[in-house]
Design a protein around this motif. Sequence first.
Motif, short mmCIF file in Angstrom:
data_model
loop_
_atom_site.label_atom_id
_atom_site.label_comp_id
_atom_site.label_asym_id
_atom_site.label_seq_id
_atom_site.Cartn_x
_atom_site.Cartn_y
_atom_site.Cartn_z
N ILE A 427 0.80 -1.17 0.04
CA ILE A 427 0.10 -0.09 0.03
C ILE A 427 0.99 1.31 0.01
O ILE A 427 0.72 2.17 -0.69
N LEU A 428 1.77 1.23 0.92
CA LEU A 428 2.80 2.60 0.90
C LEU A 428 3.37 2.68 -0.63
O LEU A 428 3.58 3.84 -1.16
N LEU A 429 3.96 1.68 -1.19
CA LEU A 429 4.48 1.71 -2.73
C LEU A 429 3.45 2.23 -3.78
O LEU A 429 3.87 3.11 -4.45
N ARG A 430 2.08 1.59 -3.68
CA ARG A 430 1.22 2.19 -4.33
C ARG A 430 0.82 3.57 -4.24
O ARG A 430 0.63 4.34 -5.22
N ARG A 431 0.87 3.97 -2.98
CA ARG A 431 0.57 5.44 -2.83
C ARG A 431 1.45 6.71 -3.11
O ARG A 431 1.79 7.70 -2.77
#
Length: 513
Positions: A427-431
């Motif tokens: 999720i952190l990578l996607r955001r």
Amino acid sequence: MFSFRAIATVGGMTLLSRILGFVREVMIAGILGAGPIAEAFIVAMRLPNLLRQMFAEGAFSAAFVPVFTRHVAEGGVVQARAFAEQVLSVLLVVLLLTTIGAELAMPWLIHLFAPGFDAIPEKFAATVLFTSITFPYIVFMSLCALQGGMLNGVQKFGQNAVTPVILNAILVASMWFIRGDDFFVGKALSWSVTLAGLVQFLWLTYACHRAGLRLRLPWPRFTPDVRRLCILMVPGLIGSSVNQINLAVSTILASLHPGSVSYIYYADRLYQLPLALIGSAIGVVLLPALTRSLRSDEPAAALRMQNRALELGLLLSLPATVGLMVAALPIVTTVYQRGAFGHDDASSVALALIIMSAGLPAYVANKALTAAFLAREDTTTPFKQAAISVVINIAISALLTPTYGFIGVAIGAMASAWINAILLAAILLRRGFLTFDDRLRRIMPRLLLSCAGLGLSTWGVSNWVWPGSFASTLEQAIALCIIIAAGGIVFGALVLLLRVSSFAELRDLRRRR
């Protein structure tokens, strides 16, 4: 940047606490072994500690520290202190009502938390009594979480880091003087836990007074800031407490198999040492540092902090994982096997330690990854991902425990930790809140190769020098020191040879803030 010195301070105090904790566990294992009174006391300690870690040091601290730090940045210490006083007044009322309710409902709580204890009435009765004595500990430690959060928010980490030392020191000192049968020892230790909570609270009250953070007790009111804090706490209750929830599930399922609660507990105490030294220290220091960077509109600095926190966490947790797994039996035998704790107990704890240690890097990564959400006052996302991992833990443990006992519990906890870490990172990578920089990508393969060398050298030296489970404690301790030293030397040499790190980088990291 976050301060390596601050991490070293927190980690150093945690190391001292864990050393005393080892002494405590060795003494408990030698006196009570893995029998019914030992399991009764373990549950009596685990229930208030579980609530402390979930509510006080978990959801509450995760929500309180960023908000308190924001008040310090925007309005200074006076405004932040006024906010803390509002929280204190409401928190105290909630804690007192909760404690009274829990004391009245203690038999039903034990039925829920350790359902397997019903099969042995004496064991169940001892657990109810011991837990009734220890439960007020949650009141003192929740107040300590408030005081410790304030001190962390103004960059005073050392005073708060001392509090775990106080608990273990009091318990160790108590066991030097306690004499009697197992039931009397368990009861006396339970009173020592509550006494330690009071001393910890008084210590942090003094530390806050020295730091200019002395709190008054206003009339309880749900101000907008308090309501905001409560809203942030609700999802954070699970989001920041995956390990504790998994431990609760583990305790419930393990209670159905005699001895399993003790095996999981003793293994947990061993692998909690590197987890606390690395993961907790990084989480404590990283959260306020990330919050300040984001409030100052410095996303690049926050991203660098995140990468260096992951780098430092993996550099320390991966070799600890390999060492614990390869040398599990020598470690457990040397630490625990004496008195009422036998060879079969040591073998079972060592097997649980091997499985649980495999999840150590994931738990450490979770501390750093969760801080990225909490610094943005986003407690909902960690909550959702943690809920998924907890469900998976319950499913795996419930599926495997009837056949494999405590082994199924250990596998479920380990698997859920990795799933939670993968979900948070994705999720952190996607955001765009996390990007693995060139340095981190460069050192990871080399770090894994260094850990492989550590594992092989530890295994080889262990086969050569380990005197066996029935040798004297002194012989075992000497052999274990040789095994650890050999693995550490090989790992350090490979780290420098493969340029995972260098003396200059380690020196710069120590100085960097």
